[in-house]
Motif scaffolding. Structure first.
Motif, mmCIF file in Angstrom:
data_model
loop_
_atom_site.group_PDB
_atom_site.id
_atom_site.type_symbol
_atom_site.label_atom_id
_atom_site.label_comp_id
_atom_site.label_asym_id
_atom_site.label_seq_id
_atom_site.Cartn_x
_atom_site.Cartn_y
_atom_site.Cartn_z
ATOM 1 N N PRO A 65 -17.629 2.750 -0.666
ATOM 2 C CA PRO A 65 -17.145 2.094 0.560
ATOM 3 C C PRO A 65 -18.256 1.762 1.555
ATOM 4 O O PRO A 65 -18.089 0.859 2.368
ATOM 5 C CB PRO A 65 -16.149 3.104 1.141
ATOM 6 C CG PRO A 65 -16.514 4.413 0.548
ATOM 7 C CD PRO A 65 -17.090 4.121 -0.797
ATOM 8 N N SER B 222 -13.730 4.926 -3.000
ATOM 9 C CA SER B 222 -12.438 4.279 -2.781
ATOM 10 C C SER B 222 -12.060 3.541 -4.063
ATOM 11 O O SER B 222 -12.877 3.387 -4.975
ATOM 12 C CB SER B 222 -12.494 3.310 -1.588
ATOM 13 O OG SER B 222 -13.440 2.273 -1.829
ATOM 14 N N MET C 26 -15.113 2.193 -6.035
ATOM 15 C CA MET C 26 -15.978 1.514 -5.079
ATOM 16 C C MET C 26 -16.798 2.504 -4.254
ATOM 17 O O MET C 26 -16.360 3.621 -3.968
ATOM 18 C CB MET C 26 -15.133 0.667 -4.122
ATOM 19 C CG MET C 26 -14.290 -0.395 -4.821
ATOM 20 S SD MET C 26 -15.290 -1.721 -5.515
ATOM 21 C CE MET C 26 -15.857 -2.516 -3.995
ATOM 22 N N TYR D 84 -8.620 -0.393 -12.742
ATOM 23 C CA TYR D 84 -9.070 -0.240 -11.360
ATOM 24 C C TYR D 84 -10.583 -0.155 -11.340
ATOM 25 O O TYR D 84 -11.225 0.062 -12.381
ATOM 26 C CB TYR D 84 -8.460 1.019 -10.726
ATOM 27 C CG TYR D 84 -8.898 2.322 -11.365
ATOM 28 C CD1 TYR D 84 -9.980 3.046 -10.865
ATOM 29 C CD2 TYR D 84 -8.225 2.841 -12.477
ATOM 30 C CE1 TYR D 84 -10.388 4.249 -11.459
ATOM 31 C CE2 TYR D 84 -8.614 4.034 -13.067
ATOM 32 C CZ TYR D 84 -9.699 4.735 -12.550
ATOM 33 O OH TYR D 84 -10.106 5.910 -13.139
ATOM 34 N N THR D 85 -11.159 -0.320 -10.153
ATOM 35 C CA THR D 85 -12.606 -0.220 -9.990
ATOM 36 C C THR D 85 -12.906 0.817 -8.916
ATOM 37 O O THR D 85 -12.306 0.792 -7.838
ATOM 38 C CB THR D 85 -13.223 -1.572 -9.587
ATOM 39 O OG1 THR D 85 -12.837 -2.568 -10.544
ATOM 40 C CG2 THR D 85 -14.743 -1.484 -9.553
ATOM 41 N N GLN E 180 -15.496 0.157 -13.714
ATOM 42 C CA GLN E 180 -14.105 -0.248 -13.927
ATOM 43 C C GLN E 180 -13.503 0.673 -14.997
ATOM 44 O O GLN E 180 -14.121 0.920 -16.036
ATOM 45 C CB GLN E 180 -14.032 -1.704 -14.382
ATOM 46 C CG GLN E 180 -12.625 -2.261 -14.542
ATOM 47 C CD GLN E 180 -12.626 -3.644 -15.163
ATOM 48 O OE1 GLN E 180 -13.302 -3.888 -16.158
ATOM 49 N NE2 GLN E 180 -11.864 -4.560 -14.578
ATOM 50 N N ASN F 170 0.856 -1.180 0.000
ATOM 51 C CA ASN F 170 0.000 0.000 0.000
ATOM 52 C C ASN F 170 0.889 1.225 0.000
ATOM 53 O O ASN F 170 1.995 1.217 0.550
ATOM 54 C CB ASN F 170 -0.883 0.036 1.248
ATOM 55 C CG ASN F 170 -1.686 -1.228 1.431
ATOM 56 O OD1 ASN F 170 -2.712 -1.408 0.796
ATOM 57 N ND2 ASN F 170 -1.216 -2.124 2.300
ATOM 58 N N LEU G 24 -12.289 -8.787 -8.598
ATOM 59 C CA LEU G 24 -13.154 -8.200 -7.583
ATOM 60 C C LEU G 24 -14.501 -8.896 -7.514
ATOM 61 O O LEU G 24 -15.014 -9.189 -6.426
ATOM 62 C CB LEU G 24 -13.346 -6.713 -7.881
ATOM 63 C CG LEU G 24 -14.238 -5.933 -6.915
ATOM 64 C CD1 LEU G 24 -13.598 -5.882 -5.532
ATOM 65 C CD2 LEU G 24 -14.473 -4.521 -7.442
ATOM 66 N N GLU H 163 -6.217 7.717 -5.472
ATOM 67 C CA GLU H 163 -6.800 7.446 -4.147
ATOM 68 C C GLU H 163 -7.247 8.736 -3.464
ATOM 69 O O GLU H 163 -8.322 8.790 -2.855
ATOM 70 C CB GLU H 163 -5.775 6.715 -3.273
ATOM 71 C CG GLU H 163 -5.408 5.319 -3.738
ATOM 72 C CD GLU H 163 -6.394 4.250 -3.278
ATOM 73 O OE1 GLU H 163 -7.474 4.615 -2.763
ATOM 74 O OE2 GLU H 163 -6.073 3.059 -3.442
ATOM 75 N N ASN I 128 -2.985 -5.202 -9.084
ATOM 76 C CA ASN I 128 -2.384 -4.853 -7.803
ATOM 77 C C ASN I 128 -0.894 -5.153 -7.752
ATOM 78 O O ASN I 128 -0.290 -5.116 -6.677
ATOM 79 C CB ASN I 128 -3.094 -5.600 -6.669
ATOM 80 C CG ASN I 128 -2.964 -7.114 -6.780
ATOM 81 O OD1 ASN I 128 -2.443 -7.630 -7.770
ATOM 82 N ND2 ASN I 128 -3.462 -7.837 -5.782
ATOM 83 N N ASP J 11 -8.152 -4.996 -6.772
ATOM 84 C CA ASP J 11 -8.348 -6.445 -6.691
ATOM 85 C C ASP J 11 -8.390 -7.015 -8.106
ATOM 86 O O ASP J 11 -9.180 -6.558 -8.938
ATOM 87 C CB ASP J 11 -9.662 -6.741 -5.965
ATOM 88 C CG ASP J 11 -9.829 -8.216 -5.630
ATOM 89 O OD1 ASP J 11 -9.476 -9.073 -6.470
ATOM 90 O OD2 ASP J 11 -10.327 -8.516 -4.536
ATOM 91 N N SER K 50 -10.361 0.082 -5.812
ATOM 92 C CA SER K 50 -9.977 -1.317 -5.660
ATOM 93 C C SER K 50 -9.054 -1.732 -6.802
ATOM 94 O O SER K 50 -9.366 -1.506 -7.976
ATOM 95 C CB SER K 50 -11.207 -2.230 -5.661
ATOM 96 O OG SER K 50 -10.803 -3.595 -5.662
#
Length: 336
Positions: free
Chosen positions: A129, A223, A127, A124-125, A189, A19, A230, A214, A329, A227, A225
């Motif tokens: 939260p 936020s 989100m 990226y996605t 996405q 991170n 996902l 971010e 990631n 992942d 993600s």
């Protein structure tokens, strides 16, 4: 000249999937003309026991600035605001085990004559939260199946376009070579492309661009993600494809040479996969535009292959190649 500055120190923590962390320093910099270079910025410390990088009884780690960017998010409220990307070092001056940028620097020593160019496609996605679901998805169930979302137009198939656009503008203001962006195949996405740049620089650019993304998402209550898979089921995962070439590959190449490069990558496939992101086995299934994680293939215009040879490269047998295996990631310092 004395200049009051805000310095946002950025570094990678010690988690298996790193991170990005940050802390702010307000300080006065002395320079002849008011300009700023990384040499003007002092080292700083942090508590490594809170970032999986040290134990509590010996917790001091050192931040060594290596790259500096204008902070576009603060440009109006605090004009002398900078993002300072750092490497993490131990107290004795050795690189911390989590400092993979140091390893990349060593690997690149003596390779300048190759003139390596790399570009990274970061998916990226966005989100919500509070719901723990992609932005704009229903509270229960799923949106319409994949089809119209990719490069889509319209409020029924596109969400958070303003965020993606603002991110691109901020990166460009920071002199990060973001060269494109588009909505991807799943609702909320997105993808942006960084490069071309040298190996170390493209990784620096990617990490700082992730930080900016971010921070912008924070400002709108969203936020991000990374992942790689996902949403389970009939939904594409997220990757970070790496496009790469050398001067020889771009200017001379040759079919045999391109084949040799691809075959060489295949011989190291297991080592590559081990450094291409956690959870990648959920994404590399042989479906949804991927090759199975245990297989290695390459082919012209083949998005189901491990390595795609773009049509332009195959046609003249020179150009660049696309490694489609890295997960969204991945740590670019390890992957590159």
């Amino acid at each position: 000249m004395r200049t009051n500055c805000k310095m946002e120190y950025l570094w990678l923590d010690g988690y298996e999937t790193p991170n990005i962390r940050s802390k702010t320093r307000y300080m006065t910099i002395e320079s002849e003309d008011g300009s700023m270079t990384v040499k003007d910025i002092p080292e700083w410390g942090f508590d490594g026991s809170s970032t999986e990088q040290a134990s509590g009884n010996d917790s001091d780690c050192i931040l060594k600035p290596v790259s500096i960017f204008l902070n576009p998010v603060d440009s109006t409220s605090f004009p002398n605001s900078y993002l300072v990307l750092c490497e993490v070092f131990n107290k004795d001056g050795t690189p911390h085990p989590s400092n993979h940028r140091s390893s990349l620097r060593e690997a690149c020593e003596g390779t300048d004559d190759l003139e390596m160019w790399l570009g990274i496609e970061q998916e990226y996605t966005v989100m919500d939260p509070e719901k723990g679901r992609p932005y704009g998805w229903p509270d229960m169930g799923y949106p319409q199946p994949q089809g119209r979302y990719y490069c889509g137009v319209g409020g029924d198939v596109v969400k958070m376009r303003d965020l993606a656009h603002q991110h691109a503008m901020c990166c460009l203001d920071s002199k990060i070579p973001l060269c494109g962006a588009n909505a991807e195949v799943m609702l909320s996405q997105w993808e942006y492309q960084i490069g071309p740049a040298s190996p170390t620089n493209v990784c620096d650019y990617l990490w700082v661009s992730r930080y900016i993304l971010e921070i912008l998402a924070e400002s709108v209550g969203a936020s991000i993600s990374l992942d790689p898979k996902l949403i389970k089921g009939d939904w594409n995962g997220s990757g970070a494809h790496i496009n790469f070439s050398t001067k020889f590959m771009r200017e001379v190449g040759g079919k045999d040479y391109i084949d040799d490069v691809c075959n060489s990558l295949g011989e190291s496939h297991e080592d590559h996969i081990a450094n291409y992101g956690v959870g990648n086995e959920q994404r590399l299934t042989g479906t949804h535009e991927t090759q199975h994680i245990n297989e290695f293939t390459y082919g012209e215009s083949d998005r189901g292959a491990s390595i795609r040879i773009p049509h332009s490269t195959a046609e003249g047998h020179k150009g660049y190649l696309e490694d489609r295996r890295p997960a969204s990631n991945m740590d670019p310092y390890k992957a590159v």
